[in-house]
Design a protein around this motif. Structure first.
Motif, PDB file in Angstrom:
ATOM      1  N   LEU A  83     -73.219  12.841   1.302  1.00 40.89           N
ATOM      2  CA  LEU A  83     -73.199  12.919  -0.153  1.00 40.89           C
ATOM      3  C   LEU A  83     -71.779  12.761  -0.690  1.00 40.89           C
ATOM      4  CD1 LEU A  83     -75.642  15.853  -0.969  1.00 40.89           C
ATOM      5  CD2 LEU A  83     -76.117  13.408  -0.873  1.00 40.89           C
ATOM      6  N   VAL A 108     -82.007  10.885 -11.311  1.00 36.86           N
ATOM      7  CA  VAL A 108     -82.112  11.254  -9.897  1.00 36.86           C
ATOM      8  C   VAL A 108     -83.084  10.290  -9.238  1.00 36.86           C
ATOM      9  CG1 VAL A 108     -82.911  13.039  -8.295  1.00 36.86           C
ATOM     10  CG2 VAL A 108     -81.538  13.675 -10.281  1.00 36.86           C
ATOM     11  N   GLY A 109     -82.710   9.793  -8.054  1.00 37.26           N
ATOM     12  CA  GLY A 109     -83.549   8.834  -7.333  1.00 37.26           C
ATOM     13  C   GLY A 109     -83.154   7.387  -7.596  1.00 37.26           C
ATOM     14  N   GLU A 137     -77.578   6.416  -3.850  1.00 38.46           N
ATOM     15  CA  GLU A 137     -78.689   6.947  -4.639  1.00 38.46           C
ATOM     16  C   GLU A 137     -78.300   8.279  -5.262  1.00 38.46           C
ATOM     17  OE1 GLU A 137     -83.047   8.903  -3.743  1.00 38.46           O
ATOM     18  OE2 GLU A 137     -82.344   7.331  -2.406  1.00 38.46           O
ATOM     19  N   VAL A 139     -78.744  11.828  -6.136  1.00 34.23           N
ATOM     20  CA  VAL A 139     -79.616  12.872  -5.603  1.00 34.23           C
ATOM     21  C   VAL A 139     -79.541  14.151  -6.427  1.00 34.23           C
ATOM     22  CG1 VAL A 139     -79.725  12.010  -3.237  1.00 34.23           C
ATOM     23  CG2 VAL A 139     -77.885  13.558  -3.884  1.00 34.23           C
ATOM     24  N   SER A 140     -78.493  14.277  -7.251  1.00 36.75           N
ATOM     25  CA  SER A 140     -78.389  15.492  -8.052  1.00 36.75           C
ATOM     26  C   SER A 140     -77.528  15.239  -9.287  1.00 36.75           C
ATOM     27  CB  SER A 140     -77.756  16.607  -7.210  1.00 36.75           C
ATOM     28  OG  SER A 140     -77.801  17.818  -7.925  1.00 36.75           O
ATOM     29  N   LYS A 159     -76.023   9.972  -2.619  1.00 37.89           N
ATOM     30  CA  LYS A 159     -76.246   9.794  -1.180  1.00 37.89           C
ATOM     31  C   LYS A 159     -75.782   8.385  -0.830  1.00 37.89           C
ATOM     32  CE  LYS A 159     -79.667  10.439   2.410  1.00 37.89           C
ATOM     33  NZ  LYS A 159     -81.046  10.838   2.725  1.00 37.89           N
TER      34      LYS A 159
END
Length: 161
Positions: A83, A108-109, A137, A139-140, A159
């Motif tokens: 990350l 997110v995603g 990507e 992720v948070s 990520k």
């Protein structure tokens, strides 16, 4: 607005490498825009009303944070090693959208590319686009829309693997 105030604004524009800055207050409109070449910033001022009150606003002082903001000395998991954390380069207000009611820059995603705009941080009416240094990507998202952020505060986790 005094000449010293304008010089401070130009210094902030240079320091934060902003492409454009616009300020409108008490009938005064000030716009600074850097050309794509390495030319000095251009300035355009419009003063429609002669009755301008002089409110002095000092530039935000950077909070004293010791060294780079590092995580606690816990051993990271394999997932955390992949990350990349995007941190706030300035103190200001975090915005996930370009304007109220618009969709968020990223969700997110979602996959992002290097230099893609992730959010805006407003500091002294300057809208600073925060771009990704990473490809990967989302992720948070650590901060809620419209909330204040501090220098070095975590904004996003990406990520990268």
């Amino acid at each position: 607005m005094e000449f010293d105030d304008i010089e401070k604004i130009l210094a902030l524009v240079r320091e934060h490498e902003l492409a454009e800055f616009e300020l409108e207050r008490d009938g005064l409109k000030l716009r600074v825009r850097k050309s794509q070449a390495a030319a000095p910033p251009q300035m355009q001022m419009v003063m429609p009303s002669p009755a301008i009150s002089h409110h002095h606003q000092s530039p935000p002082s950077a909070p004293a944070l010791p060294g780079p903001a590092s995580a606690p000395a816990a051993t990271p998991t394999d997932e955390e090693l992949e990350l990349a954390v995007v941190k706030s380069p300035i103190v200001g207000t975090f915005y996930r959208t370009p304007e109220p009611g618009a969709p968020a820059f990223v969700e997110v995603g979602q996959r992002v590319k290097k230099d893609q705009v992730l959010c805006i941080i407003e500091a002294m009416k300057l809208m600073n686009e925060i771009t990704s240094e990473y490809e990967g990507e989302i992720v948070s998202v650590y901060v809620e829309n419209g909330k204040p952020v501090q220098y070095g505060e975590r904004l996003f986790a990406i990520k990268t693997a």
